[in-house]
Structure formats: C-alpha cells, structure tokens
Design a protein around this motif. Sequence first.
Motif, PDB file in Angstrom:
ATOM      1  N   THR A  73       7.939   7.678  -1.647  1.00  0.00           N
ATOM      2  CA  THR A  73       6.672   6.993  -1.448  1.00  0.00           C
ATOM      3  C   THR A  73       6.101   7.506  -0.129  1.00  0.00           C
ATOM      4  O   THR A  73       6.720   7.337   0.919  1.00  0.00           O
ATOM      5  CB  THR A  73       6.862   5.470  -1.392  1.00  0.00           C
ATOM      6  N   GLY A  74       4.983   8.174  -0.195  1.00  0.00           N
ATOM      7  CA  GLY A  74       4.365   8.726   1.006  1.00  0.00           C
ATOM      8  C   GLY A  74       3.642   7.641   1.774  1.00  0.00           C
ATOM      9  O   GLY A  74       3.117   6.695   1.176  1.00  0.00           O
ATOM     10  N   SER A  75       3.640   7.763   3.092  1.00  0.00           N
ATOM     11  CA  SER A  75       2.909   6.786   3.901  1.00  0.00           C
ATOM     12  C   SER A  75       2.344   7.456   5.145  1.00  0.00           C
ATOM     13  O   SER A  75       2.947   8.375   5.692  1.00  0.00           O
ATOM     14  CB  SER A  75       3.813   5.609   4.278  1.00  0.00           C
ATOM     15  N   MET A  76       1.174   6.975   5.557  1.00  0.00           N
ATOM     16  CA  MET A  76       0.465   7.516   6.709  1.00  0.00           C
ATOM     17  C   MET A  76      -0.103   6.351   7.506  1.00  0.00           C
ATOM     18  O   MET A  76      -0.325   5.274   6.973  1.00  0.00           O
ATOM     19  CB  MET A  76      -0.699   8.416   6.263  1.00  0.00           C
ATOM     20  N   TRP A  77      -0.378   6.604   8.785  1.00  0.00           N
ATOM     21  CA  TRP A  77      -1.110   5.666   9.618  1.00  0.00           C
ATOM     22  C   TRP A  77      -1.956   6.473  10.577  1.00  0.00           C
ATOM     23  O   TRP A  77      -1.830   7.689  10.652  1.00  0.00           O
ATOM     24  CB  TRP A  77      -0.199   4.673  10.312  1.00  0.00           C
ATOM     25  N   PRO A 104     -10.004   5.618  12.177  1.00  0.00           N
ATOM     26  CA  PRO A 104      -9.378   5.940  13.465  1.00  0.00           C
ATOM     27  C   PRO A 104      -8.649   4.738  14.076  1.00  0.00           C
ATOM     28  O   PRO A 104      -9.132   3.608  14.003  1.00  0.00           O
ATOM     29  CB  PRO A 104     -10.557   6.355  14.345  1.00  0.00           C
ATOM     30  N   HIS A 105      -7.487   5.006  14.618  1.00  0.00           N
ATOM     31  CA  HIS A 105      -6.653   4.043  15.361  1.00  0.00           C
ATOM     32  C   HIS A 105      -6.134   2.876  14.529  1.00  0.00           C
ATOM     33  O   HIS A 105      -5.556   1.943  15.084  1.00  0.00           O
ATOM     34  CB  HIS A 105      -7.384   3.524  16.603  1.00  0.00           C
ATOM     35  N   ASP A 106      -6.301   2.914  13.222  1.00  0.00           N
ATOM     36  CA  ASP A 106      -5.795   1.848  12.355  1.00  0.00           C
ATOM     37  C   ASP A 106      -4.294   2.058  12.166  1.00  0.00           C
ATOM     38  O   ASP A 106      -3.868   3.093  11.663  1.00  0.00           O
ATOM     39  CB  ASP A 106      -6.519   1.888  11.013  1.00  0.00           C
ATOM     40  N   GLU A 107      -3.502   1.093  12.573  1.00  0.00           N
ATOM     41  CA  GLU A 107      -2.049   1.234  12.484  1.00  0.00           C
ATOM     42  C   GLU A 107      -1.467   0.634  11.217  1.00  0.00           C
ATOM     43  O   GLU A 107      -0.252   0.605  11.042  1.00  0.00           O
ATOM     44  CB  GLU A 107      -1.384   0.646  13.734  1.00  0.00           C
ATOM     45  N   SER A 108      -2.328   0.176  10.294  1.00  0.00           N
ATOM     46  CA  SER A 108      -1.802  -0.288   9.008  1.00  0.00           C
ATOM     47  C   SER A 108      -1.370   0.933   8.190  1.00  0.00           C
ATOM     48  O   SER A 108      -1.866   2.041   8.384  1.00  0.00           O
ATOM     49  CB  SER A 108      -2.842  -1.122   8.262  1.00  0.00           C
ATOM     50  N   ILE A 109      -0.439   0.715   7.301  1.00  0.00           N
ATOM     51  CA  ILE A 109       0.137   1.805   6.509  1.00  0.00           C
ATOM     52  C   ILE A 109      -0.703   2.054   5.259  1.00  0.00           C
ATOM     53  O   ILE A 109      -1.044   1.116   4.531  1.00  0.00           O
ATOM     54  CB  ILE A 109       1.587   1.466   6.098  1.00  0.00           C
ATOM     55  N   THR A 110      -1.019   3.313   5.014  1.00  0.00           N
ATOM     56  CA  THR A 110      -1.627   3.750   3.763  1.00  0.00           C
ATOM     57  C   THR A 110      -0.517   4.431   2.977  1.00  0.00           C
ATOM     58  O   THR A 110       0.062   5.417   3.449  1.00  0.00           O
ATOM     59  CB  THR A 110      -2.778   4.741   4.026  1.00  0.00           C
ATOM     60  N   GLU A 121      -4.498  15.678   4.300  1.00  0.00           N
ATOM     61  CA  GLU A 121      -5.556  15.010   5.066  1.00  0.00           C
ATOM     62  C   GLU A 121      -6.741  15.940   5.306  1.00  0.00           C
ATOM     63  O   GLU A 121      -6.557  17.094   5.684  1.00  0.00           O
ATOM     64  CB  GLU A 121      -5.027  14.522   6.421  1.00  0.00           C
ATOM     65  N   MET A 122      -7.938  15.391   5.094  1.00  0.00           N
ATOM     66  CA  MET A 122      -9.200  16.082   5.356  1.00  0.00           C
ATOM     67  C   MET A 122     -10.160  15.075   5.983  1.00  0.00           C
ATOM     68  O   MET A 122      -9.926  13.875   5.954  1.00  0.00           O
ATOM     69  CB  MET A 122      -9.810  16.628   4.060  1.00  0.00           C
ATOM     70  N   ASN A 123     -11.273  15.591   6.522  1.00  0.00           N
ATOM     71  CA  ASN A 123     -12.316  14.703   7.035  1.00  0.00           C
ATOM     72  C   ASN A 123     -12.711  13.714   5.944  1.00  0.00           C
ATOM     73  O   ASN A 123     -12.768  14.055   4.755  1.00  0.00           O
ATOM     74  CB  ASN A 123     -13.556  15.507   7.452  1.00  0.00           C
ATOM     75  N   GLN A 124     -13.024  12.486   6.362  1.00  0.00           N
ATOM     76  CA  GLN A 124     -13.390  11.452   5.405  1.00  0.00           C
ATOM     77  C   GLN A 124     -14.597  11.885   4.577  1.00  0.00           C
ATOM     78  O   GLN A 124     -15.583  12.393   5.099  1.00  0.00           O
ATOM     79  CB  GLN A 124     -13.693  10.153   6.148  1.00  0.00           C
ATOM     80  N   GLY A 125     -14.483  11.727   3.278  1.00  0.00           N
ATOM     81  CA  GLY A 125     -15.541  12.094   2.341  1.00  0.00           C
ATOM     82  C   GLY A 125     -15.421  13.497   1.774  1.00  0.00           C
ATOM     83  O   GLY A 125     -16.126  13.840   0.824  1.00  0.00           O
TER      84      GLY A 125
END
Length: 142
Positions: A73-77, A104-110, A121-125
């Motif tokens: 299960t991949g996860s990012m913050w 930016p700076h969101d420490e919740s896990i995706t 990861e790429m620029n949003q959008g």
Amino acid sequence: MKIIFILSSLLFCVALGAKPTETTFGQVSVEVNTHVVQLEFADTYELRSQGLMYRKSLCAQCGMLFYYNQSKTGSMWMRNTFIPLDVAFIRKDGVITDISAMQPHDESITASSEEVLYAWEMNQGWFKRNGIAVGDTVTIKE
C-alpha cells in the motif's frame, strides 16, 4: 559509534525541520498514452524520504517516480513540500490505481487503494490536463 552519531544528528535535524544537504536523483523515462516524460527517480529509502521536499518550484514537465522495491500500500505526505502535487499510484503491471491531489505542508497520509510498486508525483493538475486517468497503463523504462 560514529555511524550512530551521524544517524542521531540526521534524525535530530529532520525532527527540527532542517533542510538536508542537496540530494542527487537518478533519471527514469515514463510513457503513458502519447506522453513520454523524463522523471527524477527515487529508488532507495533515502531518496524516497527526501522526495520533492524543500523545492520551491517544479518545471511544467518535471516530476518524480518513487519505486517501493516490492508491492505494498503506497503512501505519501507533504511535510516540508512547498508545491501542490498530484500523485498517481501504479501497480506492478503498470496500471494506475489512484490519482490524488496533495496540498503543500499537509501531513495527512495519502494512500493507494491497492498494493502498488510505484508512486508518480507531478504538479497538481498535470495528469488531468494531459488526459491521464485511473486505469491507464504506464510503461517505465529505467
């Protein structure tokens, strides 16, 4: 003993939010639909831990591919990350399972909804603007 001191110092700096020294990433080519993109490649624990932290900008076609070494299960913050990003999680067979926006700076896990081998990861959008969606197949050329 010297190793313990170095590791302790590094952990202390990370805990304080200090910027680590400049990291050099390898390169990898990714192809999906009609798009071929050269990405920075984070294929070790140390490189995955650094990721895109502390960057103030990212060029329009720039991004990073994270390789997990085995499906999980991949996860990012977004700790210490200044750029709004999208992450696409990719299974071992190259299929995109999820695309999620991260702030930016969101420490919740995706996290991914399935076990994956990569996170991209790429620029949003960027994925939406380029017609890349969940279910598309990515080819990775290391």
